[in-house]
Design a protein around this motif. Structure first.
Motif, short mmCIF file in Angstrom:
data_model
loop_
_atom_site.label_atom_id
_atom_site.label_comp_id
_atom_site.label_asym_id
_atom_site.label_seq_id
_atom_site.Cartn_x
_atom_site.Cartn_y
_atom_site.Cartn_z
N PRO A 13 61.73 59.17 78.64
CA PRO A 13 62.40 58.93 79.92
C PRO A 13 63.91 59.09 79.83
N LEU A 14 64.50 59.40 80.97
CA LEU A 14 65.95 59.49 81.12
C LEU A 14 66.43 58.29 81.91
N LEU A 15 67.38 57.54 81.35
CA LEU A 15 67.88 56.32 81.95
C LEU A 15 69.30 56.53 82.45
N LEU A 16 69.60 55.97 83.60
CA LEU A 16 70.99 55.95 84.11
C LEU A 16 71.66 54.69 83.62
N ALA A 17 72.79 54.85 82.95
CA ALA A 17 73.51 53.71 82.39
C ALA A 17 74.12 52.83 83.48
N ASP A 37 64.63 58.27 85.48
CA ASP A 37 63.36 57.53 85.40
C ASP A 37 63.53 56.02 85.48
N LEU A 38 64.67 55.53 85.02
CA LEU A 38 64.96 54.10 85.05
C LEU A 38 66.45 53.94 85.24
N MET A 39 66.84 53.07 86.16
CA MET A 39 68.26 52.90 86.47
C MET A 39 68.64 51.43 86.37
N TYR A 40 69.94 51.23 86.19
CA TYR A 40 70.47 49.87 86.07
C TYR A 40 71.61 49.68 87.06
N THR A 41 71.76 48.46 87.52
CA THR A 41 72.88 48.12 88.38
C THR A 41 74.18 48.11 87.57
N GLU A 42 75.28 48.04 88.27
CA GLU A 42 76.53 47.71 87.61
C GLU A 42 76.36 46.37 86.89
N PHE A 43 77.09 46.16 85.80
CA PHE A 43 76.90 44.89 85.11
C PHE A 43 77.52 43.75 85.91
N ILE A 44 76.88 42.58 85.80
CA ILE A 44 77.22 41.45 86.66
C ILE A 44 77.54 40.24 85.79
N SER A 45 78.63 39.59 86.08
CA SER A 45 79.04 38.40 85.34
C SER A 45 78.11 37.23 85.63
N SER A 46 77.60 36.60 84.59
CA SER A 46 76.76 35.42 84.79
C SER A 46 77.55 34.30 85.46
N ILE A 199 59.33 47.96 69.70
CA ILE A 199 59.79 48.15 71.07
C ILE A 199 60.42 49.53 71.23
N PRO A 200 60.51 50.05 72.45
CA PRO A 200 61.19 51.34 72.66
C PRO A 200 62.67 51.24 72.30
N ILE A 201 63.16 52.30 71.68
CA ILE A 201 64.57 52.41 71.32
C ILE A 201 65.16 53.61 72.06
N PHE A 202 66.17 53.35 72.88
CA PHE A 202 66.83 54.39 73.64
C PHE A 202 68.22 54.64 73.07
N GLY A 203 68.59 55.92 72.96
CA GLY A 203 69.91 56.29 72.46
C GLY A 203 70.87 56.57 73.59
N ASN A 204 72.15 56.31 73.34
CA ASN A 204 73.18 56.48 74.36
C ASN A 204 74.47 56.91 73.69
N GLY A 205 75.15 57.86 74.33
CA GLY A 205 76.46 58.27 73.84
C GLY A 205 76.60 59.78 73.72
N ASP A 206 77.42 60.37 74.59
CA ASP A 206 77.87 61.76 74.48
C ASP A 206 76.88 62.82 74.96
N ILE A 207 75.70 62.45 75.44
CA ILE A 207 74.76 63.47 75.92
C ILE A 207 75.34 64.11 77.18
N ASN A 208 75.62 65.40 77.12
CA ASN A 208 76.24 66.06 78.27
C ASN A 208 75.64 67.42 78.60
N ILE A 227 71.97 58.05 79.97
CA ILE A 227 73.10 58.91 80.31
C ILE A 227 74.06 58.14 81.20
N GLY A 228 75.33 58.16 80.83
CA GLY A 228 76.34 57.44 81.60
C GLY A 228 77.39 58.37 82.15
#
Length: 347
Positions: A13-17, A37-46, A199-208, A227-228
């Motif tokens: 899957p391709l994830l949106l950072a 395939d899977l997306m995340y919100t902006e990060f939120i302060s607890s 568990i699934p391991i997803f990589g992040n960084g520099d994919i362009n 991907i961010g």
């Protein structure tokens, strides 16, 4: 198929950072329609959620068409994270993600985000507290370590899995690197190769690029990629990667008409989600990326950022489309924006 608890994702899957001031509902909608395939919100302060901060609560907005979607929170206090997790669960996302990766000083040096990398025991306690507080699948996004002398991701991965997380995303830099240099995926591969890791391991960084996505998939064996920065102003990156992985063919770059259509859709979604004033203001920083590569576009961009009525913006976008109707944008490497310094915070 890749599974995160009950969530079923396609193979690789391709994830949106999660990106502050970027991955809001209007932008997520564009990425979803282009194959994320899977997306995340902006990060939120607890702490912000607990104080009922309006800005933080607004970031909890999710929509059915986005699913599966995760809400990401950050913080350095067990009780606060637990309470935030309970608040998040009420909004019914598909999963809860904890940010242990943001390197920005005001977050990391306050004992949250990547700052927690200096205290693995605390990281484990914070994670366990969230797992206990919610019935949602809990995942984590983090980095290789605090600096070159403390790349502890292999230990962190095992301990977080033991604490109950159901997926882990690893950015291939340390906190000290911020977003500089090249992401090192070799340690991500070691985590994936560890027989203890289930568990699934997803990589992040520099994919362009699609080619880079395939290369890293084959070389490092991760379950998927996040991907961010490459998606900022270019949501087509998801469809291009998927098409290349499936066929080995490179799709042509989006046409001028497609670029203008995305500008229009993004604007209208932003206005509908917020208000005309807020939506127009937020779009002003996005036109440059969507229209990149068009010759002599500077004057048009200057006009776009001065307009304060939706109809006027739409009219000017129509004019731009007509002006460049026959122009074909040549493919060039997607620029990895230095997001830390130019745009805000990366979750």
């Amino acid at each position: 198929m890749v599974k995160i608890g009950p969530i079923e994702l396609p193979g690789f899957p391709l994830l949106l950072a999660p990106m502050e001031d970027v991955s809001d509902p209007p932008f997520r909608a564009l990425c979803k329609s282009n194959g994320a395939d899977l997306m995340y919100t902006e990060f939120i302060s607890s702490e912000g959620l607990i104080r009922n901060a309006i800005q933080c609560r607004k970031k909890l907005d999710i929509f059915e068409y986005e699913r599966p979607v995760g809400i990401q929170i950050f913080g350095g206090d067990e009780d606060s994270l637990s309470m935030a997790a309970q608040i998040v669960e009420v909004t019914n996302p598909d999963l809860l993600d904890i940010n242990f990766g943001c390197p920005v000083k005001k977050v990391a040096c306050a004992g949250a985000g990547a700052g927690v990398l200096k205290d693995v025991d605390l990281m484990v306690r914070l994670t366990a507290a969230c797992v206990k507080a919610t019935s949602l699948p809990v995942t984590v996004k983090t980095r290789l370590g605090w600096d070159d002398s403390s790349k502890n991701i292999e230990e962190v991965a095992e301990r977080l899995q033991d604490a109950g997380i159901q997926a882990l995303t690893i950015h291939g830099r340390t906190r000290s690197q911020l977003y500089k240099g090249t992401a090192d995926w070799s340690l991500i591969a070691k985590v994936k190769e560890n027989p203890r890791i289930k568990i699934p391991i997803f990589g992040n960084g520099d994919i362009n690029s699609p080619q880079m996505a395939l290369e890293y998939k084959n070389r490092y064996g991760v379950d998927g990629i996040m991907i961010g920065r490459a998606a900022i102003g270019y949501p087509w990156i998801f469809r291009e990667i998927k098409h290349y992985l499936n066929t080995g063919e490179i799709l042509p770059p989006p046409t001028v008409a497609e670029r203008i259509a995305v500008c229009r859709e993004h604007l209208l979604r932003a206005v509908n989600w917020q208000s005309q004033r807020v939506g127009i203001n937020e779009m002003r920083g996005r036109y440059a990326n969507y229209l990149k590569g068009l010759p002599n576009i500077k004057d048009y961009r200057a006009k776009l950022v001065r307009l304060d009525e939706v109809d006027a913006v739409l009219e000017l976008l129509d004019e731009i489309q007509q002006t460049y109707a026959s122009y074909e944008i040549e493919r060039s490497p997607i620029e990895i924006i230095d997001y830390h310094t130019k745009a805000g915070l990366l979750g």
